[in-house]
Design a protein around this motif. Structure first.
Motif, PDB file in Angstrom:
ATOM      1  N   CYS A   1       1.426  -5.546   8.722  1.00 25.85           N
ATOM      2  CA  CYS A   1       2.716  -5.085   9.204  1.00 25.85           C
ATOM      3  C   CYS A   1       2.580  -4.489  10.607  1.00 25.85           C
ATOM      4  O   CYS A   1       1.756  -3.601  10.825  1.00 25.85           O
TER       5      CYS A   1
ATOM      6  N   CYS B   1       3.380  -0.475  10.243  1.00 24.21           N
ATOM      7  CA  CYS B   1       2.540   0.496   9.551  1.00 24.21           C
ATOM      8  C   CYS B   1       1.133  -0.019   9.273  1.00 24.21           C
ATOM      9  O   CYS B   1       0.297   0.706   8.745  1.00 24.21           O
TER      10      CYS B   1
ATOM     11  N   CYS C   1       6.555  -0.328   4.072  1.00 22.47           N
ATOM     12  CA  CYS C   1       7.496   0.463   4.865  1.00 22.47           C
ATOM     13  C   CYS C   1       8.876  -0.197   5.003  1.00 22.47           C
ATOM     14  O   CYS C   1       9.784   0.363   5.595  1.00 22.47           O
TER      15      CYS C   1
ATOM     16  N   CYS D   1       7.717  -6.038   4.878  1.00 17.27           N
ATOM     17  CA  CYS D   1       6.560  -5.234   4.478  1.00 17.27           C
ATOM     18  C   CYS D   1       6.918  -4.442   3.219  1.00 17.27           C
ATOM     19  O   CYS D   1       7.900  -3.710   3.203  1.00 17.27           O
TER      20      CYS D   1
HETATM   21 ZN    ZN Z   1       4.991  -1.807   7.044  1.00 19.27          ZN
END
Ligand code: ZN
Ligand code: ADP
Ligand code: ZN
Length: 746
Positions: free
Chosen positions: A487, A490, A446, A443
């Motif tokens: 993701c 997040c 994050c 991702c």
């Molecule tokens: Zn993420």
């Protein structure tokens, strides 16, 4: 008489041999496989010893039910080897005995295959008998075909006489022909065409090394390390030695490191020695494996070619073991019992009076050091056959490519060379030691990386037919999962794919050269039984111009039309967290470079690297083994790495995290307590550590280890033995394994 039988059940309760009564008149010898009662079951076992007395009263003892094979299944020297391995590895004898025969034979799943045969009856004159069959032309033809007095398969007779069954029946009734059955063997690579070939005139270097080894071979002794550059004609040396061994009435085992290399080797040996050659590896069908094993056991086949486990081939009168590409990690078994085929080979040769030949263009640091110490006699072939040059290697700095705006996985130089190679009608090989399409998924927002739920490793993206998005796969346990759209941590949609694998290389090649046919060879494309053979044959026959692959294609292969080799990312192995990373990198680059220019046209190699100045890359580019050995040996000495030390560990595995951690802590304390009370041993130990294993979970099992670095010295044996003994103990909910210089320390 009594027999001590090791029951073929791996369980601590039955680890010791049991005594059985030998019924009157039954021929039972050590090494025979027998059927025996155990509790309420009938099981099989192997007789390990005979005795005239026994501590159990005979009336309480049960008799052997039957002998399972009409010969001694495990010959005495292999029985002794199994005992030695069980002791070294602290594992039950039943487990090491299992190495000695095909699994399918033990479980009785495989039937022998039989075919009907016809043979002229004794005292029958075929010509006269045929002449007498005036009104039965079929019978007359059959009689003439059988005139050679040999048994013929009825199936073969069908080729000349349609449905010969009835006619044969009549002939048999008349006493002219005998019908019977014989066993047929299922041959691996049956479709392989091989025409007899004769040995070429040896080169000067080949003749020299053969001369040095000749007297050892005749005397059945000696251990040699052959260091011959790629294309120096090492195989021809093996063939010449095997020829001599056969003349001496003895047998030979040739080990190759990878199943991919067996078809080529089998081809060469069949051309010279015909059906005397047998093959053993894990990709054969159960039937083929049992049949080949029996051909070897009965002495029908005297030359055995195979992967690691073929080191246990039941040959008698062993004269020679050759370990081709001896530097390969695949000679270390990754399952328990963990054995090193090179050590087993050494011990077999010593026990059975045979010559050992380890061979490589890039010998392992360990073997070369042993040769320098005098444990092996070093023989060398520093030049390619017929004065052919070693390939020209160019290292490309991929940092500069990036700086110049080239975002492709191929450098400009590699692209140009590929272009030239294809337009000249030549073939190219592209090597990348990572399969799949992208190597990890992360991702952007994050930093989350998709991991396998069962293993502590990131998942690899694979393209799969019929799926646009592809599929994530775990290279440890094979788990599959769809790639995430958002993701899971997040919720961001910025999912990105990083790292390249062989699938991506192949795709890039198609994009740049739409008309070029490619073959990819990695674990994914070689799942089918015969896939190695099919893919390599297709490339050899020129049905593709480029071969893309992992380490599977790096060594041993001999394709005359390959003039270009590209190493797509030389740094992959260099960055591994293992003290052998440099050795592996040097070997892989040198070996894969050695695939180029093996026939008349000279070869070229392009090595792409982000660390072009690394001494290991420089030595590999120069294909200078001595330079690499010298620098690496010094580095090992300075860092106290093997061969100066033994890296040993107790590996603890458990489904329960806390159990693994707790057992590991206890083991660590026991090791320390031992060292505290044995100061002489403590001085031999450089380091003891208790840690999570680098890969803390595999297939849902948690992994911890106690890691030791012990100075390589005979006096340090007690502490190593202690580790073996500790591993054999009983630990609640945990498995504990002792490993000494294992193939990987993950
Ligand atoms: Zn993420
Ligand atoms: P290596 O295993 O050392 O890399 P190979 O044994 O595969 O090399 O031999 C390289 C090539 O040279 C092969 O194609 C082989 O047939 C050929 N070759 C080997 N020995 C001779 C010889 N004495 N004369 C002619 N060609 C040879
Ligand atoms: Zn997994």
């Amino acid at each position: 008489m009594f027999a001590q039988v090791v029951v073929d059940v791996v369980h601590t309760n039955v680890a010791k041999p049991f005594s059985y009564l030998i019924p009157e008149g039954m021929d039972v010898r050590p090494g025979m496989r027998v059927g025996i009662p155990l509790g309420h079951r009938q099981v099989s076992g192997i007789v390990v010893a005979l005795s005239e007395t026994c501590d159990v009263p005979p009336q309480r003892m049960r008799p052997i039910a039957r002998v399972l094979d009409p010969y001694v299944t495990v010959p005495p020297h292999l029985l002794a080897l199994a005992e030695q391995l069980a002791e070294q590895d602290h594992c039950p004898l039943a487990e090491t005995l299992r190495l000695m025969l095909p699994a399918a034979m033990r479980t009785g799943r495989v039937q022998t295959r039989r075919e009907a045969t016809a043979q002229l009856a004794p005292n029958v004159d075929a010509t006269a008998a045929a002449a007498a069959q005036k009104r039965a032309p079929k019978r007359a033809t059959l009689l003439r075909m059988l005139a050679d007095r040999q048994p013929h398969a009825v199936r073969e007779l069908t080729a000349l006489v349609a449905s010969p069954g009835e006619a044969l029946g009549k002939l048999a009734e008349a006493g002219l022909v005998c019908l019977s059955q014989r066993e047929v063997f299922r041959l691996p690579y049956e479709e392989m065409e091989s025409s007899p070939s004769v040995a070429p005139t040896m080169t000067g270097e080949q003749a020299d090394v053969l001369r040095i080894m000749a007297s050892a071979l005749e005397a059945g002794q000696g251990a040699f390390l052959l260091h011959g550059v790629t294309g120096s004609g090492k195989t021809e040396v093996y063939l010449a030695m095997v020829r001599r061994v056969l003349e001496l009435g003895r047998s030979a085992i040739i080990l190759v490191p990878e199943i991919a290399l067996t078809p080529q080797m089998v081809g060469w040996f069949r051309e010279r020695f015909g059906p005397n050659t047998a093959v053993l590896h894990s990709r054969l069908t159960d039937g083929q494996r049992c049949d080949e094993w029996r051909r070897i056991r009965t002495g029908d086949a005297k030359v055995v070619i195979g992967a690691r486990s073929a080191i246990f081939a039941p040959v008698e009168k062993l004269g020679l073991i050759v370990i081709d590409e001896e530097h390969e990690q695949t000679y270390l078994s990754d399952k328990h019992p963990r054995y090193d085929a090179r050590r087993v080979a050494k011990s077999r040769c010593e026990r059975e009076g045979a010559t050992l030949l380890l061979s490589s263009a890039t010998p392992s640091i360990l073997s070369f050091a042993m040769a320098q110490r005098g444990d092996y006699t070093l023989v060398e072939m520093p030049h390619r056959v017929n004065g052919r040059p070693l390939p020209q290697v160019t290292v490309v700095d991929m940092r500069a490519e990036l700086a110049a705006g080239n975002r492709s996985i191929f450098s400009q130089l590699l692209t140009q060379k590929l272009q030239a190679c294809f337009s000249q009608g030549r073939q190219a090989m592209l090597f990348l030691n990572r399969r799949g399409y992208n190597t990890f998924v992360s991702c952007r927002h994050c930093g989350y990386v998709v991991h396998c739920p069962q293993c502590d490793v990131s998942m690899t993206l694979h393209q799969v037919e019929g799926s646009e998005k592809g599929e994530l796969r775990c290279h440890f346990c094979g788990a599959h999962a769809p790639p995430p759209d958002v993701c899971p941590e997040c919720g961001s949609r910025h999912i990105r794919y990083f790292g390249i694998g062989t699938q991506k290389v192949e795709e890039e090649l198609h994009r740049l050269f739409p008309n070029v046919k490619t073959i990819r060879m990695d674990l994914d494309t070689t799942q089918k039984r015969d896939a190695h053979y099919q893919l390599l044959t297709a490339f050899r026959e020129g049905r593709a111009q480029a071969l893309v692959g992992t380490q599977m294609i790096a060594k041993g292969l001999d394709f005359p039309n390959v003039t270009l080799v590209g190493v797509v990312a030389a740094d992959v192995t260099l960055n591994l967290p293992d003290y052998r990373a440099q050795e592996r990198t040097f070997q892989l680059i040198t070996q894969v470079a050695g695939r180029a220019g093996r026939a008349d046209a000279p070869g070229e190699v392009v090595v792409q690297s982000y660390k072009p100045d690394h001494p290991c890359i420089i030595a590999a580019a120069a294909q200078d083994y001595r330079a690499f050995f010298t620098q690496e040996f010094q580095r090992r000495r300075a860092g106290y790495y093997p061969p100066f030390t033994v890296i040993a560990r107790l590996l603890v595995e458990s489904e329960l995290h806390d159990a693994a951690e707790e057992t590991n802590r206890r083991l660590y304390e026991m090791v320390n307590a031992y060292l505290a009370s044995h100061p002489a041993q403590k001085r031999r130990v450089l380091m003891v550590r208790a840690d999570e294993a680098p890969v803390v979970k595999i297939r849902g099992r948690y992994r911890y280890h106690v890691l030791l670095k012990v100075f390589e010295h005979p006096d340090a044996q007690p502490v190593l033995t202690l580790l073996g003994e500790l591993s054999a103990g009983d630990y609640p909910l945990c498995q504990v394994y002792a490993e000494f210089d294992p193939a990987t320390l993950i």
